[in-house]
Design an enzyme around this catalytic site. Structure first.
Site, PDB file in Angstrom:
ATOM      1  N   TRP A 176       0.823  -1.215   0.000  1.00 19.96           N
ATOM      2  CA  TRP A 176       0.000   0.000   0.000  1.00 19.96           C
ATOM      3  C   TRP A 176       0.849   1.254   0.000  1.00 19.96           C
ATOM      4  O   TRP A 176       0.539   2.215  -0.719  1.00 19.96           O
ATOM      5  CB  TRP A 176      -0.978  -0.005   1.177  1.00 19.96           C
ATOM      6  CG  TRP A 176      -2.105  -0.925   0.864  1.00 19.96           C
ATOM      7  CD1 TRP A 176      -2.270  -2.195   1.324  1.00 19.96           C
ATOM      8  CD2 TRP A 176      -3.171  -0.689  -0.058  1.00 19.96           C
ATOM      9  NE1 TRP A 176      -3.386  -2.747   0.748  1.00 19.96           N
ATOM     10  CE2 TRP A 176      -3.951  -1.859  -0.095  1.00 19.96           C
ATOM     11  CE3 TRP A 176      -3.539   0.402  -0.845  1.00 19.96           C
ATOM     12  CZ2 TRP A 176      -5.097  -1.969  -0.893  1.00 19.96           C
ATOM     13  CZ3 TRP A 176      -4.669   0.296  -1.644  1.00 19.96           C
ATOM     14  CH2 TRP A 176      -5.426  -0.878  -1.664  1.00 19.96           C
ATOM     15  N   ASP A 189      -2.251   6.522   6.616  1.00 20.75           N
ATOM     16  CA  ASP A 189      -3.332   5.709   6.077  1.00 20.75           C
ATOM     17  C   ASP A 189      -3.634   4.638   7.121  1.00 20.75           C
ATOM     18  O   ASP A 189      -2.823   3.739   7.355  1.00 20.75           O
ATOM     19  CB  ASP A 189      -2.886   5.075   4.761  1.00 20.75           C
ATOM     20  CG  ASP A 189      -3.931   4.131   4.173  1.00 20.75           C
ATOM     21  OD1 ASP A 189      -4.949   3.860   4.831  1.00 20.75           O
ATOM     22  OD2 ASP A 189      -3.703   3.661   3.039  1.00 20.75           O
ATOM     23  N   LYS A 199     -12.938  -1.860   5.873  1.00 23.75           N
ATOM     24  CA  LYS A 199     -12.237  -2.907   6.602  1.00 23.75           C
ATOM     25  C   LYS A 199     -12.713  -2.964   8.051  1.00 23.75           C
ATOM     26  O   LYS A 199     -13.197  -3.985   8.514  1.00 23.75           O
ATOM     27  CB  LYS A 199     -10.731  -2.695   6.499  1.00 23.75           C
ATOM     28  CG  LYS A 199     -10.280  -2.856   5.036  1.00 23.75           C
ATOM     29  CD  LYS A 199      -8.888  -2.355   4.750  1.00 23.75           C
ATOM     30  CE  LYS A 199      -8.603  -2.289   3.262  1.00 23.75           C
ATOM     31  NZ  LYS A 199      -8.546  -3.592   2.603  1.00 23.75           N
TER      32      LYS A 199
END
Lengths: 384, 384
Positions: free
Chosen positions: A123, A196, A220
């Site tokens: 990511w 993040d 999530k």
């Protein structure tokens, strides 16, 4: 509609609950069954209003109360300081990979805008690559050479003096590493750190003295895909690039209470139900203790086994995403098929990593983790 | 869960249905009750899968089937030609106000990118203002001086020879004007026409020989806020500005089947249920006939009354959004309060226009419009 004594409704829900499985999906991911049940009960008529939340004007008194409650509950759960704004946006974390630099990279009026990145997994690679459109990217540290099994030691980070911000991905969903704390790297002296937090938001407290912006897609640990949460210290608003779309300009979103454009109303409502559920669980500290117990049970099992292995350094293993491999990978398909038959689904690892991955977010009960461990033990035994 | 014979479920739903009102919200807006009922039934376990659609990985076989079916149904309903791509994005029409020029304004490699705009209401003003960030805006025609009561005659449009596209808002939600057809303005010779169809998509057929890009937020005629539909002729992909965020790059979205980033999965599922409902209604031609009948009943009533009035030229009145005024505006509050008591909600006009507005999208049955007319007639009589 909201009548827990309604035997008819109870019967219907019981049937659905009986069908439910343990869902280890990395995202969109499992939600608490009681949240889904409430959503089903309120679907045709919210609190006697005669309309679904999905059908409410975002300017209606009813929806405004839903949004205000969700924001207040999130602020309480994460102990968000007064000088931070909470925004409900769209585009997910991949959208924010552009939206963060569009809003923040020019805040120092430097000739050449610059930001620092610590690269700890798939990511954060995506994040720094997207940021290159908007300015200079300084890779302060990277564990790519170590295949991301360990977060680089903060003593080795090469931060620039003139960067607008430092970006971290504090839980890497794919490789399964997690910052156990955000280090002090000059935040006291004005350094801005952006994280993040998509895949571990609300699973542990946030240290606001060390993070000035956090953001994440909801799918999530919070709710449905399609709502992005941004929490930003308010002095960081107002630095957007002239080409930043108005719908993604944090200052405009803050000034309009997340209503510069029509927000994803139903996704916000579900997020709000999850926030209420978290409060009923005892809040973030209580949920964190459960997450610690869940992760410890699974990692302890993996570590004592020669049949399975996790490759991440114990100092930075993720409590949320637990990748693991079978020593004999020819058994992978059998493992997945038998797991599915046992009601344990979405255990296949990300295609870039292979093997297996169990995502055990807030909504995964300890019973689900223990059921997985029991299954894995039995699979190992029967394969011997 | 999907057992229409389940008396318990039927009783619960009946109770909720009894609470339901006629919802004239301009958006998010009314959805068909049977769509909401199906969503409630499937909330905890979709088709026996043991998980909610909200909890499904977007990469799962189950969600991929939901997305593929939604796309196929939309293609069939709107008769979308093979060389047009259907994208499910985020950010709504206000997001697209930037995303369209970011993807399209540079397609001609002109030194100074340019686009034409026909300004017919509040929404097209917003659209052209946002586009100014990305290039030169040519206002080909505007009805602002006429307070938007009439769409400018196509003979008077001053289109540029070197513009990348012409933008229209083919239904203006706030002022209530609608293009009854998109004129031929050189599309046969390569002119590209882009339309914001947010508030009348699927209420009538699309003439694809005259529109090369259509887009819209879903929250008026399709489903929940948070999913944006873009239908674009495929030769128009690949011209994005270098600063266009990847998550909003149409080419990337097309190449990844709307999965470059995690799509708003639950909103797409609801949109898919609405598409199925539209097919059961007989498709767009049948729904268009109902919309014509609904709009005619309401406008005919307004036109015969001295107590109410609609100010839009009959040639371009919207079938979807019907603003109207009471001759005696001191009665506005009483009108709204009594309407609400009669189960007719969200009739207040937009603050920039005042008065009243009835939004009568696809999901509003003729019975709802007749109930509104009956109420208005009675309110007029009792005020006499």
């Amino acid at each position: 509609m909201n009548d827990p004594q309604n035997p008819a409704l109870a019967a219907m829900m019981q049937r659905a609950v009986a069908e439910r499985v343990y869902n280890f999906s990395p995202g969109p991911a499992a939600l608490p069954a009681e949240v889904l049940q409430q959503a089903a009960e309120e679907m045709l008529s919210w609190h006697g209003s005669g309309v679904s939340v999905m059908e409410m004007s975002h300017r209606s008194r009813e929806f405004e109360s839903i949004l205000a409650q969700a924001e207040a509950d999130l602020r309480e759960l994460l102990q968000v300081p007064k000088d931070y704004r909470i925004l409900f946006l769209q585009g997910g974390a991949i959208g924010e990979n552009a939206i963060v630099p569009l809003n923040l990279m020019r805040r120092l009026d430097a000739e050449r805008p610059k930001a620092d990145f610590v690269v700890t997994g798939t990511w954060s690679v995506k994040t720094e690559q997207e940021a290159r459109r908007y300015g200079e990217v300084n890779i302060a540290a990277s564990s790519v050479e170590q295949k991301f099994v360990r977060i680089p030691d903060v003593a080795d980070w090469k931060l620039a003096d003139d960067s607008a911000y430092l970006h971290l991905c504090t839980n890497e969903t794919i490789v399964g590493v997690e910052f156990q704390e955000v280090p002090e790297v000059g935040q006291k002296h004005g350094r801005v750190v952006v994280a993040d937090v998509s895949s571990h938001i609300l699973s542990r407290p946030v240290d606001w003295s060390r993070l000035q912006v956090v953001y994440g897609g909801a799918q999530k640990n919070i709710g449905p895909a399609g709502v992005t949460i941004v929490i930003v210290r308010e002095d960081l608003l107002g630095h957007a690039h002239p080409l930043c779309p108005s719908a993604f300009n944090w200052r405009l979103a803050a000034e309009h209470g997340s209503m510069y454009n029509t927000p994803p109303t139903y996704a916000i409502y579900i997020a709000g139900l999850v926030f209420q559920w978290l409060k009923r669980q005892g809040g973030v500290p209580a949920v964190e203790q459960r997450n610690i117990a869940k992760a410890k049970a699974l990692y302890d099992f993996l570590d004592q086994s020669a049949f399975y292995r996790n490759e991440i350094d114990p100092s930075c293993r993720s409590r949320m995403n637990v990748p693991f491999f079978l020593a004999d990978e020819s058994r992978n398909e059998a493992f997945l098929a038998q797991a599915r038959a046992a009601g344990l689904v979405q255990l296949k690892g990300h295609k870039s990593v292979g093997g297996m991955r169990a995502s055990i977010y807030n909504a995964m009960p300890l019973e689900g983790v223990m059921a997985l461990i029991d299954f894995m033990r039995e699979f190992e035994r029967s394969a011997a």
